[in-house]
Write a protein that holds these residues in place. Structure first.
Motif, PDB file in Angstrom:
ATOM      1  N   LYS A 149      55.573  14.607  26.067  1.00  0.00           N
ATOM      2  CA  LYS A 149      54.333  13.887  25.756  1.00  0.00           C
ATOM      3  C   LYS A 149      53.324  13.970  26.897  1.00  0.00           C
ATOM      4  N   VAL A 150      53.834  14.085  28.139  1.00  0.00           N
ATOM      5  CA  VAL A 150      52.956  14.085  29.314  1.00  0.00           C
ATOM      6  C   VAL A 150      53.446  15.149  30.305  1.00  0.00           C
ATOM      7  N   PRO A 151      53.385  16.424  29.929  1.00  0.00           N
ATOM      8  CA  PRO A 151      53.910  17.455  30.820  1.00  0.00           C
ATOM      9  C   PRO A 151      53.160  17.558  32.147  1.00  0.00           C
ATOM     10  N   GLU A 152      51.900  17.151  32.151  1.00  0.00           N
ATOM     11  CA  GLU A 152      51.119  17.225  33.386  1.00  0.00           C
ATOM     12  C   GLU A 152      51.541  16.165  34.414  1.00  0.00           C
ATOM     13  N   ALA A 153      52.385  15.226  33.994  1.00  0.00           N
ATOM     14  CA  ALA A 153      52.862  14.177  34.905  1.00  0.00           C
ATOM     15  C   ALA A 153      53.925  14.695  35.876  1.00  0.00           C
ATOM     16  N   GLY A 154      54.381  15.899  35.656  1.00  0.00           N
ATOM     17  CA  GLY A 154      55.363  16.487  36.559  1.00  0.00           C
ATOM     18  C   GLY A 154      56.742  16.574  35.932  1.00  0.00           C
ATOM     19  N   HIS A 155      57.689  16.966  36.746  1.00  0.00           N
ATOM     20  CA  HIS A 155      59.050  17.136  36.260  1.00  0.00           C
ATOM     21  C   HIS A 155      60.040  16.836  37.376  1.00  0.00           C
ATOM     22  N   ILE A 156      61.288  16.658  36.983  1.00  0.00           N
ATOM     23  CA  ILE A 156      62.339  16.534  37.986  1.00  0.00           C
ATOM     24  C   ILE A 156      63.134  17.832  37.996  1.00  0.00           C
ATOM     25  N   THR A 157      63.726  18.133  39.115  1.00  0.00           N
ATOM     26  CA  THR A 157      64.537  19.330  39.257  1.00  0.00           C
ATOM     27  C   THR A 157      65.924  18.910  39.715  1.00  0.00           C
ATOM     28  N   VAL A 158      66.935  19.414  39.020  1.00  0.00           N
ATOM     29  CA  VAL A 158      68.324  19.114  39.367  1.00  0.00           C
ATOM     30  C   VAL A 158      69.102  20.417  39.466  1.00  0.00           C
ATOM     31  N   SER A 159      70.220  20.357  40.145  1.00  0.00           N
ATOM     32  CA  SER A 159      71.072  21.549  40.263  1.00  0.00           C
ATOM     33  C   SER A 159      71.754  21.832  38.929  1.00  0.00           C
ATOM     34  N   HIS A 160      72.246  23.038  38.784  1.00  0.00           N
ATOM     35  CA  HIS A 160      72.987  23.394  37.573  1.00  0.00           C
ATOM     36  C   HIS A 160      74.219  22.510  37.421  1.00  0.00           C
ATOM     37  N   ALA A 161      74.891  22.209  38.528  1.00  0.00           N
ATOM     38  CA  ALA A 161      76.089  21.360  38.477  1.00  0.00           C
ATOM     39  C   ALA A 161      75.734  19.945  38.006  1.00  0.00           C
ATOM     40  N   ALA A 162      74.626  19.400  38.501  1.00  0.00           N
ATOM     41  CA  ALA A 162      74.206  18.060  38.092  1.00  0.00           C
ATOM     42  C   ALA A 162      73.834  18.042  36.612  1.00  0.00           C
ATOM     43  N   TRP A 163      73.149  19.062  36.143  1.00  0.00           N
ATOM     44  CA  TRP A 163      72.761  19.143  34.730  1.00  0.00           C
ATOM     45  C   TRP A 163      74.001  19.249  33.843  1.00  0.00           C
ATOM     46  N   ARG A 164      74.950  20.070  34.252  1.00  0.00           N
ATOM     47  CA  ARG A 164      76.198  20.236  33.499  1.00  0.00           C
ATOM     48  C   ARG A 164      76.951  18.902  33.437  1.00  0.00           C
ATOM     49  N   ALA A 165      77.017  18.179  34.549  1.00  0.00           N
ATOM     50  CA  ALA A 165      77.691  16.872  34.572  1.00  0.00           C
ATOM     51  C   ALA A 165      76.983  15.879  33.654  1.00  0.00           C
ATOM     52  N   PHE A 166      75.650  15.889  33.657  1.00  0.00           N
ATOM     53  CA  PHE A 166      74.877  15.018  32.790  1.00  0.00           C
ATOM     54  C   PHE A 166      75.196  15.307  31.316  1.00  0.00           C
ATOM     55  N   LEU A 167      75.157  16.570  30.937  1.00  0.00           N
ATOM     56  CA  LEU A 167      75.443  16.940  29.552  1.00  0.00           C
ATOM     57  C   LEU A 167      76.865  16.581  29.154  1.00  0.00           C
ATOM     58  N   ASN A 168      77.807  16.764  30.058  1.00  0.00           N
ATOM     59  CA  ASN A 168      79.206  16.404  29.766  1.00  0.00           C
ATOM     60  C   ASN A 168      79.342  14.895  29.539  1.00  0.00           C
ATOM     61  N   ARG A 169      78.583  14.076  30.277  1.00  0.00           N
ATOM     62  CA  ARG A 169      78.631  12.630  30.096  1.00  0.00           C
ATOM     63  C   ARG A 169      78.054  12.224  28.738  1.00  0.00           C
ATOM     64  N   LEU A 170      77.090  12.987  28.229  1.00  0.00           N
ATOM     65  CA  LEU A 170      76.505  12.682  26.930  1.00  0.00           C
ATOM     66  C   LEU A 170      77.470  12.918  25.777  1.00  0.00           C
ATOM     67  N   ARG A 171      78.373  13.830  25.971  1.00  0.00           N
ATOM     68  CA  ARG A 171      79.312  14.170  24.896  1.00  0.00           C
ATOM     69  C   ARG A 171      80.295  13.117  24.698  1.00  0.00           C
TER      70      ARG A 171
END
Length: 58
Positions: free
Chosen positions: A36-58
């Protein structure tokens, strides 16, 4: 004309919806932003952190 920015939405998002999270994968990291607000910026995480996040969602 539209340009490929590398950002993409989940395949579970409605095609016409702009209310979701967008992700951009690079060799170094994963970027996450609010569609909705892409110009507000973004966060950057490591591949390992992203993988851990997705695993927690499952």
């Amino acid at each position: 004309m539209s340009y490929d920015t590398g950002w993409f939405k989940s395949s579970r998002s409605a095609a016409a919806s702009n209310t979701c999270v967008e992700v951009r994968l690079t060799d170094q990291a994963v970027g996450v932003r609010d569609s909705k607000v892409p110009e507000a910026g973004h966060i950057t995480v490591s591949h390992a952190a992203w993988r851990a996040f997705l695993n927690r969602l499952r």
